[in-house]
Design an enzyme around this catalytic site. Sequence first.
Site, PDB file in Angstrom:
ATOM      1  CG  PHE A 178      10.263 -10.015   8.157  1.00  0.00           C
ATOM      2  CD1 PHE A 178      11.602  -8.935   8.187  1.00  0.00           C
ATOM      3  CD2 PHE A 178      10.222 -11.279   8.062  1.00  0.00           C
ATOM      4  CE1 PHE A 178      12.980  -9.903   8.315  1.00  0.00           C
ATOM      5  CE2 PHE A 178      11.860 -11.669   7.992  1.00  0.00           C
ATOM      6  CZ  PHE A 178      12.958 -11.307   8.264  1.00  0.00           C
ATOM      7  CG  ASP A 179       5.867  -3.266   7.990  1.00  0.00           C
ATOM      8  OD1 ASP A 179       4.603  -3.739   8.215  1.00  0.00           O
ATOM      9  OD2 ASP A 179       5.810  -2.398   7.536  1.00  0.00           O
ATOM     10  CE  LYS A 180       1.578  -6.485   2.116  1.00  0.00           C
ATOM     11  NZ  LYS A 180       1.891  -5.526   0.794  1.00  0.00           N
ATOM     12  CB  VAL A 203      12.510  -5.748  10.218  1.00  0.00           C
ATOM     13  CG1 VAL A 203      13.220  -4.969   9.409  1.00  0.00           C
ATOM     14  CG2 VAL A 203      13.713  -6.648  11.144  1.00  0.00           C
TER      15      VAL A 203
END
Length: 627
Positions: free
Chosen positions: A305-307, A505
Amino acid sequence: MNQIKNAYIAGVTGLMLLTALILHAVDLSTAKDYVLIASTVVAGYFIAIKAFKALRMKAFSIELLVTIAVIGALIIGEYVESAVVTFLFIFGAYLETRTLEKTRSSLRELIDMTPTEATVIRPEGHIKVPVDDLQKNDRILVRAGEKIAVDGPIVSGQALIVEAAITGESVPASKSVGDRVFSGTILDNGHIEILAERVGDDTTFSQIIEMVEEAQESKTTTQKFLDRFANIYTPTIVILAILVYVFSSNVELALTFLVIACPGALVISAPVSMVAGIGNGARNGVLVKGGEIMEKLSKINLVIFDKTGTLTKGKPEVTEVKAWGLAENELLRLVAEAETVSEHHLGQTIVAAAKKRALPLSHQPQDARIVKGGGMVATVEGHKLLIGTRKLMADHGVAIDEASESYATGREKAGNTAILVAVDMRLAGVISVADQIKPEAKDAIRQLRDHGIERMLMLTGDNRHTAQLVGDELGLDAVHAELLPEDKVRWVNELKQQGYRVAMVGDGINDAPALASADVGLAMGVGGADISMEAADIVLMSDRLDQFAHAYDLAKATVRNMKQNTTLAVGTVVVLLAGVLLGKVFLASGMLVHELSVLIVTLNAVRLIRYRARSRKPLPVLKEQAA
């Protein structure tokens, strides 16, 4: 058209068969035979035409097997068999087409939601025009109950808008001046004026329809195999039927073998499941760009995941402005003027904070340059500004003293992103920005774990303190912070080399390379950058992570459904052929079972249209030391 034609032919030949039954009852055998032959010719003609067209394309179709068998049955005088087989084949084709149409219902619903006209505000008044005549920068008026026909920002008014066509969310969203709206959505309450930025085929809604159409026409690895298999299978069955006749001297047995071996259910077993699964995704705001992507998603076991904008809301707020050498508002104004050209979440947050304080933003930045993963450089009112990370400062030789470093670190440990600002190559301040974790993120991550994801990581360009706080809250297995876009790509490739099947993502421009490198890339659609949507294999049209959880569950359900259909199709053929060779299955009865198997396969796939994953009891999370 095929559905109507097959229904008509099936109706006519069905009446002929009923007539033949009546003639048989009154002992008019000759008349009965003529009616049966006529029924065979009527239905068989269309079957033979399709077989001939396939042969011209050098393809051996199912229709070819049926045509050979029917001609053979007519030659040996088995008129009942020939008439029943042709009727069942046409009737089966009608049922198959009708049921397949249901699997495409999601696409039809999308097309039905396409707006046809819009009210344009012109000097001469409000004029209704077809959507094809709309132009960029037109000012569009939308009232309650009307469909929005363009993409663009609201310039006047406020309204509740149903965005189910775009995001899959049925609950109306409140929109006001400055918010973007999308074609295909419906204004539930209120009225607004929109500045048209995208019209016609360029709108998000039109692109969704195009992507769904292309995805439903694309083929999975399984489908490609079945297509090759069918092309070899048909001539093989013809040869085997000849061998059956050679060894048994029984023409009827050989013809029965020929017809029963038709792989009808097998050929449609994979595509019908995939069309239904992709349609379900479209209904729920998940655009899967092809059947092969669906297969890949079902096998994913690690998610990155990106944040910002992915795990967090992507709508941060400025919590504090600290300035050295100039007033706080002056520092905020200069930075906001530079950030007016940035599409990054944090940049737009700073612009919004300046507007909230009513600071004048009247100067355009000069020589503005985005530094991917670092921030930006720009000249405002003759001052050179560096806005971003410690690395950006270090790369340009800007010194950070101990007190400034201590302040920035303290803000980060409190959960803020500390944006450093240098004016004319001297550190001038720190702007603290805080974001919130998405409310559905924890449940979505739990659901992904429940359903088979082994590891979940965060890769972000944000500072390590803020990133770790988010990672700990969500129970991620590892957090890697302060990364550049190329660092994210390196992590993706390393994890793939370790044997993981990786999904990435993200929603930003800097995520696009990593999205393209992953086995499956997923982009946040409505809030995301266009380039990330293009690089991704799957687009989540809302910014909700539970759409990802649904997409993963749906992919596994679709592949499972495809395997069920393939097993049923192969099993039916094997059982029927064994029955034929043992003298237990005959031409008409075997054909009936065969057509029923086709219907069962399509009905099984239709279940996917309304599939929703059932939540399971959470599994224990095994955490590892974050790197």
